[in-house]
Design a protein around this motif. Structure first.
Motif, PDB file in Angstrom:
ATOM      1  N   PRO A  65      -4.113  -3.551   8.153  1.00 31.27           N
ATOM      2  CA  PRO A  65      -4.228  -2.871   9.457  1.00 31.27           C
ATOM      3  C   PRO A  65      -3.615  -1.480   9.496  1.00 31.27           C
ATOM      4  O   PRO A  65      -4.253  -0.541   9.993  1.00 31.27           O
ATOM      5  CB  PRO A  65      -3.474  -3.834  10.403  1.00 31.27           C
ATOM      6  N   GLU A  66      -2.361  -1.333   8.991  1.00 32.34           N
ATOM      7  CA  GLU A  66      -1.718  -0.007   9.067  1.00 32.34           C
ATOM      8  C   GLU A  66      -2.456   1.013   8.219  1.00 32.34           C
ATOM      9  O   GLU A  66      -2.693   2.150   8.651  1.00 32.34           O
ATOM     10  CB  GLU A  66      -0.257  -0.100   8.615  1.00 32.34           C
ATOM     11  N   LEU A  67      -2.811   0.597   6.990  1.00 34.12           N
ATOM     12  CA  LEU A  67      -3.529   1.505   6.095  1.00 34.12           C
ATOM     13  C   LEU A  67      -4.896   1.882   6.665  1.00 34.12           C
ATOM     14  O   LEU A  67      -5.304   3.052   6.620  1.00 34.12           O
ATOM     15  CB  LEU A  67      -3.690   0.838   4.722  1.00 34.12           C
ATOM     16  N   GLU A  68      -5.587   0.905   7.219  1.00 35.35           N
ATOM     17  CA  GLU A  68      -6.910   1.177   7.796  1.00 35.35           C
ATOM     18  C   GLU A  68      -6.793   2.086   9.015  1.00 35.35           C
ATOM     19  O   GLU A  68      -7.630   2.957   9.229  1.00 35.35           O
ATOM     20  CB  GLU A  68      -7.586  -0.145   8.159  1.00 35.35           C
ATOM     21  N   TRP A  69      -5.724   1.889   9.801  1.00 37.07           N
ATOM     22  CA  TRP A  69      -5.537   2.757  10.975  1.00 37.07           C
ATOM     23  C   TRP A  69      -5.297   4.209  10.539  1.00 37.07           C
ATOM     24  O   TRP A  69      -5.822   5.146  11.127  1.00 37.07           O
ATOM     25  CB  TRP A  69      -4.336   2.259  11.793  1.00 37.07           C
ATOM     26  N   LEU A  70      -4.495   4.351   9.475  1.00 39.79           N
ATOM     27  CA  LEU A  70      -4.180   5.698   9.004  1.00 39.79           C
ATOM     28  C   LEU A  70      -5.380   6.406   8.386  1.00 39.79           C
ATOM     29  O   LEU A  70      -5.518   7.626   8.505  1.00 39.79           O
ATOM     30  CB  LEU A  70      -3.057   5.634   7.958  1.00 39.79           C
ATOM     31  N   SER A  81      -8.428   8.108  16.964  1.00 39.78           N
ATOM     32  CA  SER A  81      -7.663   8.249  18.204  1.00 39.78           C
ATOM     33  C   SER A  81      -8.442   9.133  19.149  1.00 39.78           C
ATOM     34  O   SER A  81      -8.778  10.277  18.801  1.00 39.78           O
ATOM     35  CB  SER A  81      -6.284   8.877  17.917  1.00 39.78           C
ATOM     36  N   TRP A 103       0.797  -1.226   0.000  1.00 40.52           N
ATOM     37  CA  TRP A 103       0.000   0.000   0.000  1.00 40.52           C
ATOM     38  C   TRP A 103       0.839   1.290   0.000  1.00 40.52           C
ATOM     39  O   TRP A 103       0.404   2.285  -0.616  1.00 40.52           O
ATOM     40  CB  TRP A 103      -1.022  -0.021   1.142  1.00 40.52           C
ATOM     41  N   HIS A 123      -9.100   9.846  12.009  1.00 39.75           N
ATOM     42  CA  HIS A 123      -7.780  10.208  11.484  1.00 39.75           C
ATOM     43  C   HIS A 123      -7.868  11.037  10.203  1.00 39.75           C
ATOM     44  O   HIS A 123      -6.942  11.778   9.883  1.00 39.75           O
ATOM     45  CB  HIS A 123      -6.965   8.931  11.244  1.00 39.75           C
TER      46      HIS A 123
END
Length: 327
Positions: free
Chosen positions: A146-151, A156, A84, A161
């Motif tokens: 996971p990282e892309l979805e978190w970003l 938070s 990604w 985000h």
């Protein structure tokens, strides 16, 4: 904060208070979180549209760019297995080339921004539909990033985000527009392109960079929208989003003649637009009236801008006619 921004902020508070009195759910954490998410998503490309309008131009291809770039991003990550971060860089790179093409056509071939970006609107939408064969582009069932979805769609402390990303990009753009030489040149080109050229400003370069900035922010927004919807329908994804961006900029104090506006103003414009859409939902107004509300808001914004400028011109003329004491 300019006087226009202060007035808009007061209007947002007044409209919010009226909606809250009619429906207390307006201030519920869920509603505020969802509204903040939409403000972040739409704010990303509305800020870019502000740079273009600052030059006296317009970009009508924003919605189609979001559809085409969204399709490509989803296809690269979901279908071809491109990591990604690389897919995001490629998407932003393609967006940059689109903005560069718009800028060069307008500055080198002296084409009208309306015509160039209207053609872009049709071309990008057509390419997206042709590339997918009218099918919906989506991620494979059960795929997780996971990282892309978190970003992109993570939160938070309850804050989306996308909203944080818009604030960070908005802060960078504020410095660029209000505290840099490039920003001063943008204002000068928007006010009077001929005068700016005779002053030594490379007006073609300034205008081209404005379209590149708009396209880059639109590409970032395309990634966020693709992750938010998890699939992209090329015939409808991003439809009329250019109107949201133009409306937000006009409401935020950007003059369609160029040379006026602020980053804070366009963000407040996005907030007001989303607040109005929220009002339509919470007060039970048929959602089919969304575009009617938006059209009325754009018309009111342009009329107010014209009347304000006429008022300022009259005041300047009256001051010039006032007798001055002899030295």
């Amino acid at each position: 904060m300019q006087k226009k921004d202060m007035g808009l902020a007061v209007l947002i508070v007044i409209v919010g208070a009226i909606v809250y009195l009619r429906n207390p759910l307006f201030l519920s954490p869920i509603n505020l979180g969802n509204t903040a998410n939409l403000i972040g998503l739409f704010g990303l490309f509305a800020i870019g549209q502000g740079f273009v309008i600052m030059t006296g131009g317009i970009d009508l291809s924003v919605g189609s760019m979001i559809a085409l770039l969204g399709v490509l991003f989803v296809d690269m990550v979901g279908r071809f297995g491109v990591p990604w971060p690389a897919a995001a860089l490629i998407t932003i790179g393609i967006g940059t080339l689109m903005g560069l093409a718009h800028g060069l056509l307008i500055t080198r071939l002296r084409m009208q921004p309306f015509v160039v970006t209207l053609c872009g609107l049709l071309i990008y939408r057509g390419v997206a539909r042709g590339y997918t064969g009218e099918a919906t582009a989506g991620f494979p069932f059960g795929a997780s990033f996971p990282e892309l979805e978190w970003l992109t769609i993570g939160r938070s402390f309850g804050i989306p985000h996308s909203f944080i990303a818009m604030l960070l990009i908005g802060a960078l753009c504020w410095v660029l527009l209000h505290r840099s030489v490039f920003g001063r040149h943008l204002y000068a080109v928007g006010k009077n392109e001929e005068a700016a050229r005779y002053s030594g400003i490379r007006t073609g370069l300034v205008i081209t960079l404005a379209y590149v900035i708009c396209a880059v922010l639109t590409a970032i927004a395309a990634i966020y929208f693709a992750m938010f919807t998890r699939s992209v329908q090329p015939s409808s994804h991003g439809n009329f989003y250019e109107l949201y961006a133009i409306a937000a900029a006009v409401l935020g104090g950007f003059s369609l003649r160029g040379g006026e506006g602020s980053i804070i103003g366009v963000i407040l414009g996005v907030v007001l637009l989303q607040e109005l859409q929220n009002l339509v939902n919470l007060l039970g107004i048929p959602s089919s009236l969304n575009f009617a509300v938006m059209g009325a808001v754009i018309l009111a914004g342009v009329l107010a801008d014209q009347q304000f400028n006429r008022y300022r011109a009259t005041r300047r003329a009256l001051r010039a006619m006032e007798p001055r004491p002899l030295p």
